[in-house]
Scaffold this active site. Sequence first.
Site, PDB file in Angstrom:
ATOM      1  N   LYS A  11       4.960  -9.706   9.563  1.00 44.80           N
ATOM      2  CA  LYS A  11       4.327  -8.871  10.590  1.00 44.80           C
ATOM      3  C   LYS A  11       2.807  -9.066  10.530  1.00 44.80           C
ATOM      4  O   LYS A  11       2.145  -9.182  11.539  1.00 44.80           O
ATOM      5  CB  LYS A  11       4.676  -7.390  10.411  1.00 44.80           C
ATOM      6  CG  LYS A  11       4.033  -6.541  11.506  1.00 44.80           C
ATOM      7  CD  LYS A  11       4.544  -5.129  11.496  1.00 44.80           C
ATOM      8  CE  LYS A  11       3.877  -4.308  10.427  1.00 44.80           C
ATOM      9  NZ  LYS A  11       2.441  -4.040  10.718  1.00 44.80           N
ATOM     10  N   GLY A  66      10.919  -2.572   5.687  1.00 47.57           N
ATOM     11  CA  GLY A  66      10.179  -3.843   5.601  1.00 47.57           C
ATOM     12  C   GLY A  66       9.797  -4.147   4.155  1.00 47.57           C
ATOM     13  O   GLY A  66      10.055  -5.237   3.625  1.00 47.57           O
ATOM     14  N   HIS A  67       9.202  -3.154   3.487  1.00 49.88           N
ATOM     15  CA  HIS A  67       8.840  -3.337   2.071  1.00 49.88           C
ATOM     16  C   HIS A  67      10.082  -3.614   1.232  1.00 49.88           C
ATOM     17  O   HIS A  67      10.084  -4.483   0.366  1.00 49.88           O
ATOM     18  CB  HIS A  67       8.192  -2.061   1.506  1.00 49.88           C
ATOM     19  CG  HIS A  67       6.899  -1.684   2.146  1.00 49.88           C
ATOM     20  ND1 HIS A  67       6.753  -0.543   2.905  1.00 49.88           N
ATOM     21  CD2 HIS A  67       5.683  -2.261   2.113  1.00 49.88           C
ATOM     22  CE1 HIS A  67       5.516  -0.447   3.315  1.00 49.88           C
ATOM     23  NE2 HIS A  67       4.833  -1.476   2.867  1.00 49.88           N
ATOM     24  N   SER A  80       3.997   1.418   8.194  1.00 50.46           N
ATOM     25  CA  SER A  80       3.665   2.762   7.706  1.00 50.46           C
ATOM     26  C   SER A  80       2.918   3.533   8.784  1.00 50.46           C
ATOM     27  O   SER A  80       2.997   4.758   8.851  1.00 50.46           O
ATOM     28  CB  SER A  80       2.793   2.672   6.456  1.00 50.46           C
ATOM     29  OG  SER A  80       3.434   1.859   5.513  1.00 50.46           O
ATOM     30  N   MET A 131       0.854  -1.195   0.000  1.00 50.93           N
ATOM     31  CA  MET A 131       0.000   0.000   0.000  1.00 50.93           C
ATOM     32  C   MET A 131       0.888   1.243   0.000  1.00 50.93           C
ATOM     33  O   MET A 131       0.444   2.337   0.348  1.00 50.93           O
ATOM     34  CB  MET A 131      -0.936  -0.008   1.201  1.00 50.93           C
ATOM     35  CG  MET A 131      -1.874  -1.228   1.173  1.00 50.93           C
ATOM     36  SD  MET A 131      -3.461  -1.003   1.993  1.00 50.93           S
ATOM     37  CE  MET A 131      -2.958  -0.659   3.651  1.00 50.93           C
ATOM     38  N   GLY A 132       2.152   1.077  -0.375  1.00 49.50           N
ATOM     39  CA  GLY A 132       3.049   2.220  -0.530  1.00 49.50           C
ATOM     40  C   GLY A 132       3.598   2.747   0.779  1.00 49.50           C
ATOM     41  O   GLY A 132       3.539   2.089   1.817  1.00 49.50           O
ATOM     42  N   PHE A 147       6.824   3.302   1.406  1.00 49.26           N
ATOM     43  CA  PHE A 147       7.780   2.226   1.645  1.00 49.26           C
ATOM     44  C   PHE A 147       8.699   2.498   2.835  1.00 49.26           C
ATOM     45  O   PHE A 147       9.171   3.610   3.051  1.00 49.26           O
ATOM     46  CB  PHE A 147       8.665   2.016   0.408  1.00 49.26           C
ATOM     47  CG  PHE A 147       7.907   1.607  -0.822  1.00 49.26           C
ATOM     48  CD1 PHE A 147       6.732   0.872  -0.729  1.00 49.26           C
ATOM     49  CD2 PHE A 147       8.371   1.956  -2.087  1.00 49.26           C
ATOM     50  CE1 PHE A 147       6.029   0.493  -1.860  1.00 49.26           C
ATOM     51  CE2 PHE A 147       7.674   1.585  -3.227  1.00 49.26           C
ATOM     52  CZ  PHE A 147       6.506   0.849  -3.122  1.00 49.26           C
ATOM     53  N   HIS A 148       8.961   1.422   3.585  1.00 48.26           N
ATOM     54  CA  HIS A 148       9.983   1.438   4.633  1.00 48.26           C
ATOM     55  C   HIS A 148      10.854   0.206   4.416  1.00 48.26           C
ATOM     56  O   HIS A 148      10.621  -0.565   3.462  1.00 48.26           O
ATOM     57  CB  HIS A 148       9.336   1.491   6.022  1.00 48.26           C
ATOM     58  CG  HIS A 148       8.277   0.435   6.232  1.00 48.26           C
ATOM     59  ND1 HIS A 148       8.559  -0.913   6.254  1.00 48.26           N
ATOM     60  CD2 HIS A 148       6.931   0.542   6.390  1.00 48.26           C
ATOM     61  CE1 HIS A 148       7.441  -1.587   6.452  1.00 48.26           C
ATOM     62  NE2 HIS A 148       6.431  -0.738   6.526  1.00 48.26           N
TER      63      HIS A 148
END
Length: 284
Positions: A149, A36-37, A186, A30-31, A33-34
Site C-alpha cells: 500500500k 494488513g499488518h 490505521s 507503527m502499531g 494492527f489490522h
Amino acid sequence: MKIIRDVHKLQQVCLDLRSQGLKIALVPTMGCFHEGHLSLMRWARQNCDQLIVSLFVNPTQFAPHEDLAAYPRDLERDKDLAQKEGVDILFTPGTEDLYLPGHSTWVEVPDLARNLCGASRPTHFRGVATIVCKLFNLTLPHVAVFGQKDWQQLTIIKRMVRDLNLPIDVVGRPIVREPDGLAMSSRNTYLSLTERKQACFIYKGLLMAQTMVKDTHEQAETIKRALKEFYQKNIPAGRIDYIELVHPEQLTPVSLIDQPTLLAVAIFLGKARLIDNILLRGKG
Ligand code: PAF
C-alpha cells in the site's frame, strides 16, 4: 513472546539469534494492527525462524501539522494480536530510546522522495528511511517485510538497502482490503460514516482505470482526467492530493501506459489522508 523496550538489549538478543544461525524477519510497524499488518507477520512467520515486530510511532516522519498526537495507539490489543500471530519479539521503544539528544544523522533517498506523497509531505520519507535504517541496525534482520500500500515507501527502502549495501532482503506484500475494496489502514479509523462509505470508491476508481488500459495503450492524461471526474462524483467529501502514473521502480511520470505502470492516488477525506495504488499492465 518477549517484549523488549531497551535498544541495547534488543541488539544483543538479535546478535545472539544470528550467531545461532537463525533467519530473522523484521516487520516494522507503527502499531494499531489490522489485517494488513497481520498478513505481513504471517508471511514472515512462515518464511523465517524468528519474527521481530517493531511498534513505534516515529515522530520524524510526521510534519508538525500532521496527526502524530492523534495517531491511533492500542498497545494492549497489539500485544494480544502479536502473540496470536506467533511473534517472537515485540520491540516497543519510546521516542527517547531511539532519538538521543542531538540526533543529527539522516538517511535520504531524494530521487524517489520528491513526487507522489513526497510532494505534499517533503520530510516524510527522510524520517521513514532513517527510522527503518535504525531498526535494521538494531534487529539485524535477514528479511524485512513491508506492505505494498505504501509503494513509494517500499521502493525507497529497497533503494536504500541497495545503495547502502545492507544485507537484507526487502519483501513487499500485497495490499489487504476491506470487503468493499478500501485498503486497510490505521487511518481508516478517522473516517466518519459518510466518509467511510465514499472511501471505497478510491479502489473502485483504480479498477476503472485498469479496465480502461486493458485493451488499449491509453495516455496517462486520459486516465487521470477520467479518474479525477470519477472521484469528484463519487467522493464529494474528498479532496484529491494526487493521481499519478509512474514507473513502478523509478517513480518517474509515464505518459503512455504501454508497460507495467503504477497508478497511485492520495485523497484527503475528513481527518484522513488515504493512499492506494494498483499496478496497471498495459500491452507492450
Ligand atoms: O509503514 C509504516 O508503518 C511506517 O512508515 C514504518 C515503516 C513502520 C516506519 O515508521
